[in-house]
Design an enzyme around this catalytic site. Structure first.
Site, PDB file in Angstrom:
ATOM      1  N   TRP A  24       0.883  -1.147   0.052  1.00 12.78           N
ATOM      2  CA  TRP A  24       0.132  -0.051   0.067  1.00 12.78           C
ATOM      3  C   TRP A  24       0.942   1.236  -0.205  1.00 12.78           C
ATOM      4  CZ3 TRP A  24      -4.947   2.040   0.609  1.00 12.78           C
ATOM      5  CH2 TRP A  24      -4.956   3.334   1.280  1.00 12.78           C
ATOM      6  N   ASN A  36       0.331   5.632   0.545  1.00  9.70           N
ATOM      7  CA  ASN A  36      -0.464   6.809   0.594  1.00  9.70           C
ATOM      8  C   ASN A  36       0.884   8.037   0.528  1.00  9.70           C
ATOM      9  OD1 ASN A  36      -0.392   5.657   3.571  1.00  9.70           O
ATOM     10  ND2 ASN A  36      -0.896   7.751   4.115  1.00  9.70           N
ATOM     11  N   ASP A  37       0.560   8.988   1.404  1.00  9.93           N
ATOM     12  CA  ASP A  37       1.051  10.471   1.212  1.00  9.93           C
ATOM     13  C   ASP A  37       2.558  10.475   0.577  1.00  9.93           C
ATOM     14  OD1 ASP A  37      -0.911  10.628   2.956  1.00  9.93           O
ATOM     15  OD2 ASP A  37       0.322  11.477   4.479  1.00  9.93           O
ATOM     16  N   GLN A  65       4.397   7.294   2.283  1.00 12.94           N
ATOM     17  CA  GLN A  65       3.716   6.116   3.392  1.00 12.94           C
ATOM     18  C   GLN A  65       3.436   4.854   2.744  1.00 12.94           C
ATOM     19  OE1 GLN A  65       2.356   7.363   6.891  1.00 12.94           O
ATOM     20  NE2 GLN A  65       4.350   7.917   6.298  1.00 12.94           N
ATOM     21  N   TRP A  86      -3.844  -0.360   4.261  1.00 11.44           N
ATOM     22  CA  TRP A  86      -3.102   0.890   5.258  1.00 11.44           C
ATOM     23  C   TRP A  86      -2.614  -0.159   6.567  1.00 11.44           C
ATOM     24  CZ3 TRP A  86      -3.134   2.707  10.114  1.00 11.44           C
ATOM     25  CH2 TRP A  86      -2.588   3.886  10.346  1.00 11.44           C
ATOM     26  N   PHE A 133       4.976   7.981  10.318  1.00 15.05           N
ATOM     27  CA  PHE A 133       3.872   8.755   9.689  1.00 15.05           C
ATOM     28  C   PHE A 133       4.687   9.651   8.849  1.00 15.05           C
ATOM     29  CE2 PHE A 133      -0.455   8.143  11.606  1.00 15.05           C
ATOM     30  CZ  PHE A 133      -0.324   6.806  11.489  1.00 15.05           C
ATOM     31  N   SER A 134       4.116  10.687   8.203  1.00 19.82           N
ATOM     32  CA  SER A 134       4.498  11.629   7.208  1.00 19.82           C
ATOM     33  C   SER A 134       5.315  12.688   7.657  1.00 19.82           C
ATOM     34  CB  SER A 134       3.205  12.255   6.468  1.00 19.82           C
ATOM     35  OG  SER A 134       2.712  11.251   5.756  1.00 19.82           O
ATOM     36  N   ARG A 154       0.651  16.175  13.688  1.00 22.20           N
ATOM     37  CA  ARG A 154       1.811  15.451  12.658  1.00 22.20           C
ATOM     38  C   ARG A 154       2.093  16.342  11.517  1.00 22.20           C
ATOM     39  NH1 ARG A 154      -3.272  12.864  13.190  1.00 22.20           N
ATOM     40  NH2 ARG A 154      -4.444  12.864  11.229  1.00 22.20           N
ATOM     41  N   ASP A 155       2.768  15.183  10.786  1.00 20.50           N
ATOM     42  CA  ASP A 155       3.485  15.847   9.598  1.00 20.50           C
ATOM     43  C   ASP A 155       4.195  16.804   9.418  1.00 20.50           C
ATOM     44  OD1 ASP A 155       1.662  13.570   9.003  1.00 20.50           O
ATOM     45  OD2 ASP A 155      -0.098  14.954   8.324  1.00 20.50           O
ATOM     46  N   GLU A 205      -3.842  17.999   8.369  1.00 26.10           N
ATOM     47  CA  GLU A 205      -2.962  17.161   7.989  1.00 26.10           C
ATOM     48  C   GLU A 205      -2.155  17.847   7.010  1.00 26.10           C
ATOM     49  OE1 GLU A 205      -4.617  12.792   8.627  1.00 26.10           O
ATOM     50  OE2 GLU A 205      -4.985  13.495   6.751  1.00 26.10           O
TER      51      GLU A 205
END
Ligand code: FRU
Length: 549
Positions: A128, A130-131, A147, A155, A187-188, A256-257, A301
């Site tokens: 998988w 993502n970002d 990610q 995820w 995480f991101s 986050r991020d 986010e």
């Protein structure tokens, strides 16, 4: 006493049961590069742990297939060659005996040729995504971290995957850059190059690449640092992590991020961090100790914040701030506070989410280039989702004021070969021309439509309306759009179609959108314009190359 009894019973069960029950453990001496693991989406997730000389090496959740796997995933174990690893699994153990090592991943022969594999967009080999994370240009390479769940098409196990490219078009996927640890999952975040050795990790003339990322665990999200001295191939996590733990301050787990960049006028680092209800600004001199400065509400986010020239004039600039949804504000920034002056506006919608821009672009090429996560499923594949085309962001003066626009970077040009261009066609004539496209698996169509009624008109692909311009309500595929000349009856659409995705750039990128390409259900008309006596003022057709060898 009770616990001794329990212990004896357990040991007896294991010893006597060993012939009947499949093994819960597997021991292997690594001689090859990959371990191939069978996955079934119908199994529950269990925890798999690798131990080397008794020490935990990695641990992740996996749906180990008991019977016929849906697909295979892999672990790159090159670094463990010659070592004996013991693998334990707390789920149904039948699949353990199917795990095998090889120098090729299971399915290598069909890699990048799978039925629903995007052919000119980046997608991961297995698992998988993502970002996009840590997007940076350094020493001739564009780095795309992201990610990633390497062990399933959904995820979980958040890690930083890694791919590099010389042109943002052809990507080579490298081993996972950051994996979960005892603090939590990765995480991101973002990366920078520490040219001044502010953090003290540089070695000789080699500046460190610093990665700032969120570590997530059930209790909270904290901001952490890692560095690399080999162009992002291997990473060392900072031993005094976390840098920022702001859960108590915000009374929220949502912190986050981190998006970090060097603020030249102030000679300091800036971190934009999403905290609960918006983006906070932190500053630092050494990339380790951070000071809270300010906060802008209304973002969720994945922050980004950057300066752009107005109409290409680098003496007149504004700053742009956005969040994961890509709605943005335009304003000014003094190194500590972003002051919004206009917005929120929208320049792109659809499948895009959590887009990031490249940092550290060379002075000779100061383009602001964005890649967004395309939330587009790849049904039945051992991988899921993709990265959208890299686009250049510009700030332009329009009738409505300053607005962001986005067009595919010029490097995408190499992908497409024009097979024809025509002017002033009726829909029927244009539809005849469309039949000349050798394949509808992937292609590009650029068209300018002139409407004769203020109703809707557009282009459909096997019945799916990939362009739907409703002039009565001023909607393009359901989203409000008013062209620069609001009495114009025209729209220009540059449409990029790949196996599973569609990206459409309206009026030179004034507005754009992305969507999932629907699988063909009933064989309706292939590719066709519709509308009330429309004129196709301009039509260009292009074939598209694959980026995979
Ligand atoms: C956005 C996001 C981020 C987070 C990451 C986790 O899609 O939720 O906020 O860091 O994904 O995978």
């Amino acid at each position: 006493m009770r616990s001794i009894l329990k212990h004896i019973t357990l040991t007896v069960m294991l010893v006597f049961g060993s012939r009947l029950l499949p093994a819960q453990n597997l021991s292997l001496t690594i001689t090859k590069r990959y371990l191939n693991l069978p996955v079934s989406q119908t199994q529950n997730r269990g925890i798999m742990q690798f131990r080397v000389q008794g020490k935990p090496e990695r641990s992740f959740k996996i749906r180990l297939a008991t019977d016929k796997p849906d697909y295979w995933v892999f672990c790159d174990v090159a670094a463990l060659k010659g070592k004996t690893i013991s693998i334990s699994y707390d789920g149904k153990p039948e699949g353990l005996s199917k795990i095998y090592q090889d120098d090729a991943i299971a399915g290598q022969d069909s890699l990048y040729k799978e039925k629903n594999r995007p052919q000119y967009h980046f997608s991961t080999r297995r698992g998988w995504i993502n970002d996009p994370n840590g997007m940076i240009f350094y020493e001739g390479e564009y780095h795309l971290f992201y990610q990633h769940n390497p062990y399933e098409r959904e995820w979980e196990n958040m890690s930083w995957g890694h791919a590099v490219s010389k042109d943002m078009i052809h990507w080579e996927e490298l081993p996972t850059a950051l994996s979960p640890d005892s603090m939590g999952t990765m995480f991101s975040g973002s990366t920078v190059i520490d040219y001044t050795n502010s953090a003290g990790f540089n070695r000789g003339n080699t500046p460190a690449m610093l990665a700032f990322f969120t570590v997530d665990n059930p209790e909270k999200e904290v901001q952490c640092l890692a560095y690399s001295l080999d162009k992002g191939r291997t990473w060392t996590k900072y031993n005094k992590n976390p840098l920022i733990d702001s859960k108590a301050k915000w009374n929220s787990k949502d912190t986050r991020d981190p998006r970090v960049f060097w603020y030249k006028p102030g000679q300091h680092w800036v971190m934009v961090l999403n905290e609960r209800d918006g983006h906070s600004i932190y500053t630092s001199k050494n990339a380790k100790e951070w000071r809270y400065e300010s906060h802008v509400t209304g973002f969720w986010e994945c922050p980004d914040l950057f300066e752009l020239p107005i109409d290409g004039d680098k003496n007149r600039t504004k700053w742009v701030m956005y969040g994961a949804s890509t709605t943005y504000m335009i304003g000014s920034f003094d190194g500590k506070t972003f002051t919004p002056e206009s917005g929120k506006h929208v320049y792109t919608t659809g499948s895009i989410y959590a887009a990031q821009t490249f940092t550290n672009m060379p002075e000779s090429d100061p383009r602001r280039i964005q890649i967004g996560w395309g939330r587009i499923p790849q049904p039945g594949m051992p991988f899921n989702h993709l990265m959208l085309l890299p686009t250049e962001l510009r700030l332009q003066t329009t009738q409505k004021g300053l607005r962001l626009s986005s067009v595919p970077v010029k490097e995408t040009g190499q992908l497409f070969t024009r097979t024809g261009q025509w002017a002033s066609l009726s829909a029927a004539e244009a539809n005849e021309k469309l039949k000349a496209l050798p394949s509808l698996d992937r292609f590009r169509v650029k068209a300018t439509l002139k409407l004769s009624h203020a109703t809707s008109a557009g282009l459909s692909l096997f019945g799916q309306r990939i362009l739907d311009y409703d002039l009565n309500s001023n909607l393009v595929n359901g989203v409000f759009y008013s062209p620069e000349d609001m009495t114009s009856m025209e729209v220009t659409a540059d449409i990029y179609v790949d196996q599973t995705s569609v990206e459409v750039f309206i009026d030179s990128g004034a507005y754009s959108y992305s969507l999932e390409r629907k699988p063909v259900s009933a064989p309706k008309e292939n590719l066709a314009f519709w509308g009330n006596r429309i004129e196709v003022k301009n039509l260009e057709l292009y074939t598209a190359q694959s980026i995979w060898k």
